[in-house]
Enzyme design. Sequence first.
Site, PDB file in Angstrom:
ATOM      1  N   CYS A  66       0.789   6.124   7.834  1.00  0.00           N
ATOM      2  CA  CYS A  66       1.148   5.149   8.841  1.00  0.00           C
ATOM      3  C   CYS A  66       0.125   5.269   9.962  1.00  0.00           C
ATOM      4  O   CYS A  66      -0.660   6.209   9.986  1.00  0.00           O
ATOM      5  CB  CYS A  66       2.540   5.443   9.367  1.00  0.00           C
ATOM      6  SG  CYS A  66       3.724   5.571   8.027  1.00  0.00           S
TER       7      CYS A  66
ATOM      8  N   ARG B  58      -3.543   1.078   7.765  1.00  0.00           N
ATOM      9  CA  ARG B  58      -2.870   2.308   7.329  1.00  0.00           C
ATOM     10  C   ARG B  58      -1.436   2.048   6.860  1.00  0.00           C
ATOM     11  O   ARG B  58      -0.749   2.960   6.409  1.00  0.00           O
ATOM     12  CB  ARG B  58      -2.823   3.323   8.479  1.00  0.00           C
ATOM     13  CG  ARG B  58      -4.186   3.719   8.987  1.00  0.00           C
ATOM     14  CD  ARG B  58      -4.053   4.680  10.146  1.00  0.00           C
ATOM     15  NE  ARG B  58      -3.528   5.949   9.710  1.00  0.00           N
ATOM     16  CZ  ARG B  58      -4.253   6.976   9.305  1.00  0.00           C
ATOM     17  NH1 ARG B  58      -5.556   6.869   9.283  1.00  0.00           N
ATOM     18  NH2 ARG B  58      -3.694   8.092   8.917  1.00  0.00           N
TER      19      ARG B  58
ATOM     20  N   TRP C  88       3.905   2.470   6.565  1.00  0.00           N
ATOM     21  CA  TRP C  88       3.748   2.338   5.114  1.00  0.00           C
ATOM     22  C   TRP C  88       4.879   3.190   4.549  1.00  0.00           C
ATOM     23  O   TRP C  88       4.826   4.410   4.580  1.00  0.00           O
ATOM     24  CB  TRP C  88       2.387   2.876   4.686  1.00  0.00           C
ATOM     25  CG  TRP C  88       2.029   2.635   3.257  1.00  0.00           C
ATOM     26  CD1 TRP C  88       1.454   1.520   2.730  1.00  0.00           C
ATOM     27  CD2 TRP C  88       2.173   3.561   2.167  1.00  0.00           C
ATOM     28  NE1 TRP C  88       1.244   1.680   1.383  1.00  0.00           N
ATOM     29  CE2 TRP C  88       1.678   2.923   1.008  1.00  0.00           C
ATOM     30  CE3 TRP C  88       2.677   4.857   2.039  1.00  0.00           C
ATOM     31  CZ2 TRP C  88       1.670   3.540  -0.243  1.00  0.00           C
ATOM     32  CZ3 TRP C  88       2.672   5.462   0.793  1.00  0.00           C
ATOM     33  CH2 TRP C  88       2.166   4.806  -0.323  1.00  0.00           C
TER      34      TRP C  88
ATOM     35  N   ASN D 140       3.419  10.167  11.634  1.00  0.00           N
ATOM     36  CA  ASN D 140       2.645   9.864  10.430  1.00  0.00           C
ATOM     37  C   ASN D 140       2.621  11.128   9.591  1.00  0.00           C
ATOM     38  O   ASN D 140       2.271  12.186  10.096  1.00  0.00           O
ATOM     39  CB  ASN D 140       1.213   9.455  10.809  1.00  0.00           C
ATOM     40  CG  ASN D 140       0.321   9.345   9.589  1.00  0.00           C
ATOM     41  OD1 ASN D 140       0.768   8.937   8.524  1.00  0.00           O
ATOM     42  ND2 ASN D 140      -0.936   9.725   9.724  1.00  0.00           N
ATOM     43  N   GLY D 141       3.024  11.021   8.324  1.00  0.00           N
ATOM     44  CA  GLY D 141       3.045  12.197   7.450  1.00  0.00           C
ATOM     45  C   GLY D 141       4.376  12.259   6.728  1.00  0.00           C
ATOM     46  O   GLY D 141       5.093  11.249   6.647  1.00  0.00           O
TER      47      GLY D 141
ATOM     48  N   GLU E 178     -14.774   0.148 -11.154  1.00  0.00           N
ATOM     49  CA  GLU E 178     -14.670  -0.208  -9.732  1.00  0.00           C
ATOM     50  C   GLU E 178     -14.462  -1.718  -9.566  1.00  0.00           C
ATOM     51  O   GLU E 178     -13.658  -2.154  -8.731  1.00  0.00           O
ATOM     52  CB  GLU E 178     -15.919   0.288  -8.991  1.00  0.00           C
ATOM     53  CG  GLU E 178     -15.984  -0.072  -7.515  1.00  0.00           C
ATOM     54  CD  GLU E 178     -14.853   0.500  -6.657  1.00  0.00           C
ATOM     55  OE1 GLU E 178     -14.070   1.341  -7.138  1.00  0.00           O
ATOM     56  OE2 GLU E 178     -14.755   0.076  -5.492  1.00  0.00           O
TER      57      GLU E 178
ATOM     58  N   LYS F 212     -11.218  -3.402  -7.741  1.00  0.00           N
ATOM     59  CA  LYS F 212     -11.305  -4.365  -6.627  1.00  0.00           C
ATOM     60  C   LYS F 212     -10.503  -5.618  -6.977  1.00  0.00           C
ATOM     61  O   LYS F 212      -9.755  -6.127  -6.160  1.00  0.00           O
ATOM     62  CB  LYS F 212     -12.761  -4.783  -6.348  1.00  0.00           C
ATOM     63  CG  LYS F 212     -13.653  -3.777  -5.692  1.00  0.00           C
ATOM     64  CD  LYS F 212     -13.393  -3.510  -4.244  1.00  0.00           C
ATOM     65  CE  LYS F 212     -12.409  -2.416  -4.021  1.00  0.00           C
ATOM     66  NZ  LYS F 212     -12.719  -1.063  -4.104  1.00  0.00           N
TER      67      LYS F 212
ATOM     68  N   GLU G 285      -6.632  -4.889  -6.964  1.00  0.00           N
ATOM     69  CA  GLU G 285      -5.985  -4.561  -5.692  1.00  0.00           C
ATOM     70  C   GLU G 285      -5.913  -5.747  -4.724  1.00  0.00           C
ATOM     71  O   GLU G 285      -4.949  -5.849  -3.968  1.00  0.00           O
ATOM     72  CB  GLU G 285      -6.569  -3.302  -5.029  1.00  0.00           C
ATOM     73  CG  GLU G 285      -8.006  -3.330  -4.589  1.00  0.00           C
ATOM     74  CD  GLU G 285      -8.488  -1.980  -4.040  1.00  0.00           C
ATOM     75  OE1 GLU G 285      -9.698  -1.735  -4.070  1.00  0.00           O
ATOM     76  OE2 GLU G 285      -7.661  -1.186  -3.554  1.00  0.00           O
TER      77      GLU G 285
ATOM     78  N   HIS H  63     -11.508  -0.548 -29.937  1.00  0.00           N
ATOM     79  CA  HIS H  63     -10.532   0.443 -30.400  1.00  0.00           C
ATOM     80  C   HIS H  63      -9.163   0.186 -29.780  1.00  0.00           C
ATOM     81  O   HIS H  63      -8.542   1.091 -29.222  1.00  0.00           O
ATOM     82  CB  HIS H  63     -11.017   1.862 -30.063  1.00  0.00           C
ATOM     83  CG  HIS H  63     -12.329   2.190 -30.699  1.00  0.00           C
ATOM     84  ND1 HIS H  63     -12.493   2.269 -32.064  1.00  0.00           N
ATOM     85  CD2 HIS H  63     -13.551   2.417 -30.163  1.00  0.00           C
ATOM     86  CE1 HIS H  63     -13.759   2.549 -32.337  1.00  0.00           C
ATOM     87  NE2 HIS H  63     -14.420   2.644 -31.196  1.00  0.00           N
TER      88      HIS H  63
ATOM     89  N   LYS I  64      -4.966   2.176   3.169  1.00  0.00           N
ATOM     90  CA  LYS I  64      -6.340   2.647   3.025  1.00  0.00           C
ATOM     91  C   LYS I  64      -6.431   4.156   2.914  1.00  0.00           C
ATOM     92  O   LYS I  64      -7.311   4.705   2.277  1.00  0.00           O
ATOM     93  CB  LYS I  64      -7.145   2.189   4.236  1.00  0.00           C
ATOM     94  CG  LYS I  64      -8.604   2.461   4.080  1.00  0.00           C
ATOM     95  CD  LYS I  64      -9.413   1.585   4.972  1.00  0.00           C
ATOM     96  CE  LYS I  64     -10.864   1.669   4.591  1.00  0.00           C
ATOM     97  NZ  LYS I  64     -11.131   1.029   3.307  1.00  0.00           N
TER      98      LYS I  64
HETATM   99  C1  G6P Z   1      -6.401   4.567  -1.484  1.00  0.00           C
HETATM  100  C2  G6P Z   1      -7.222   3.345  -1.155  1.00  0.00           C
HETATM  101  C3  G6P Z   1      -8.407   3.260  -2.100  1.00  0.00           C
HETATM  102  C4  G6P Z   1      -9.218   4.547  -2.009  1.00  0.00           C
HETATM  103  C5  G6P Z   1      -8.347   5.775  -2.327  1.00  0.00           C
HETATM  104  C6  G6P Z   1      -9.071   7.059  -2.037  1.00  0.00           C
HETATM  105  O1  G6P Z   1      -5.765   4.419  -2.694  1.00  0.00           O
HETATM  106  O2  G6P Z   1      -6.443   2.175  -1.248  1.00  0.00           O
HETATM  107  O3  G6P Z   1      -9.240   2.169  -1.732  1.00  0.00           O
HETATM  108  O4  G6P Z   1     -10.293   4.493  -2.903  1.00  0.00           O
HETATM  109  O5  G6P Z   1      -7.201   5.744  -1.487  1.00  0.00           O
HETATM  110  O6  G6P Z   1      -9.336   7.126  -0.660  1.00  0.00           O
HETATM  111  P1  G6P Z   1     -10.377   8.130  -0.030  1.00  0.00           P
HETATM  112  O7  G6P Z   1     -10.185   7.970   1.449  1.00  0.00           O
HETATM  113  O8  G6P Z   1     -10.004   9.502  -0.479  1.00  0.00           O
HETATM  114  O9  G6P Z   1     -11.723   7.739  -0.490  1.00  0.00           O
END
Ligand code: G6P
Length: 581
Positions: free
Chosen positions: A2, A27, A71, A97-98, A454, A458, A461, A477, A576
Amino acid sequence: MCGIVGYVGRREAAPLIVEGLKKLEYRGYDSFGVATIGKSLELDKHKGRISENARSAIRLKGKIGIGHTRWATHGIPNDVNAHPHLDCSGKIAVVHNGIIENYAELKRQLKASGHTFSSDTDTEVVVHLIEEEYGTKKDLLLAVQTVVPKLEGSYALLVIADKEEQMIVARNASPLVIGIGDGEIFAASDMTPILEHTERAMFLEDGDVAAISRGEVTIFNKGTVVKRPLELIDWSLEDVKKGGFAHYMLKEIYEQPQAFYNTIRAVNPETVSEFVRHPTSITVVACGSSYHAGLIFKYLLEESCRVPVRLEFASEFKYYPPPIEGLVIGITQSGETADTLTALKQAKTHNCKTLAITNILGSSVSRLADATIFMRAGPEISVAATKSFIAQLAVLMQIVNNISGTKCNDMLLHAHQAIEEILLIDLADAVTVCTSAKDIFYVGRGPFYAVALEGALKMKEISYIHAEGYAAGELKHGPFALLSSETPVIALCTPGDTYGVMISNIKEMKARGAPVIAIGGEGDSELLDIVDIFIPIPKTTPFVQVLTSLVVLQLLAYHTAVALGRDVDKPRNLAKSVTVE
Ligand code: G6P
């Protein structure tokens, strides 16, 4: 996961806190709330986004206040579970937060001694515990200092109380920054809400409890006064604004040439520790996009130096620890991902040397690791990682160069120009195909397999289209059973050793009726002839082609998500920085 902001100063707190929370929405954004100390304690909290519901919060009175954007972890997103949480008397307010891991036991004890709980959150136990201590000690700082040793788990806490002209804050395993302004002091999860007001900041350490009044911060650790260095933060205010772009994500995609350029130049033999340059064995731990960056690193290093690289999901590492020795690299743009921190802690217990790669100065990972290399991506607000990913690759490529003893070549020094050129690419046809798809496969080989992973991440998400990355040879396979005229495949088919076999794979996919969108070297007429849509990228080194094809896939995901009307910067259910396991 959060975001929290607190303020003590000469101005009205609520509008500043609301503005700050808007910058922290990346966040978490399922609910939010603000509490201030005016004539008495005032509270306003809601389910939903700040931008849509902040009118009443802004009107709260007082020059001391705290705020939270959530969150959800414990309890569904609703008004009651939104922070701040109040004690039984309604005179103490807490944002957190936590995760308080022992909250169930604490809640049972508090209920038994007569406390009434209104939410399903873990956080609410904190405010009731403080209420107990404040009632007897009549000292808010002492009350918080007495409570925090009882809490297990992670927390960044901001506490205010009626008639108190101070805010008490505490940190354990969740980030907390104190911004020192002119006659005013901020506390927040990170610098983004503070930058507008000051560039001077202190980062609290685990176990710190601080009393913040209008002009003063006093920090304690285990009851003793401690000093934390005052740092100057060189991120500019413009970095955290949209600057005319429709979304932060697009802005951040466009900032990639600069992020790459700045990072590639910042990492050199002086910034790469000796133990990193001469590893006997390397393990990489990371999550999400950072894991994909680790996979590209594995391909690059194993190819150029024949040094084996073990790559592990940080989330698996704790429960299934592999045999490790030598160097362990944790890649995390936020520097706060709980799984990655835990994996690095574990590596240290095995006497491994640890290196962190992160974008955030003062982050938990940088305090934990033996050495840190900072990317120079600047603040990334959009949840989907873009420029931080490209900057991770810049750091990792420089590590490869340092280990192999290779000088940073011209191609690399000018890679930002190739990234800049690719930003202008026209993807309209590919976007049309993707917007009408329910499933999309992404395929590539070697480092382009990581690009496929990747690219698919993208797409899923931010557009919510189901997308899977595969090593191109693996599609036959199993997943071939899913191919049809409605299942587009995005194939990474750039010049190089695997070009021929990629062409064969593409023909196999075409034979199963799948529309193929190929990213390949410009002027490749053979590829152009066999695919449905051809997206040309400049023919350069494989690494620069990795970078440019990544940018193409970021833009494809972005434009597809926009065409589908998605909330690009704040995709549903995500955050994030994931500070829980
Ligand atoms: C979350 C984010 C991703 C990110 C991952 C790892 O799941 O939504 O976009 O790649 O965390 O985050 P970090 O800060 O460890 O790179």
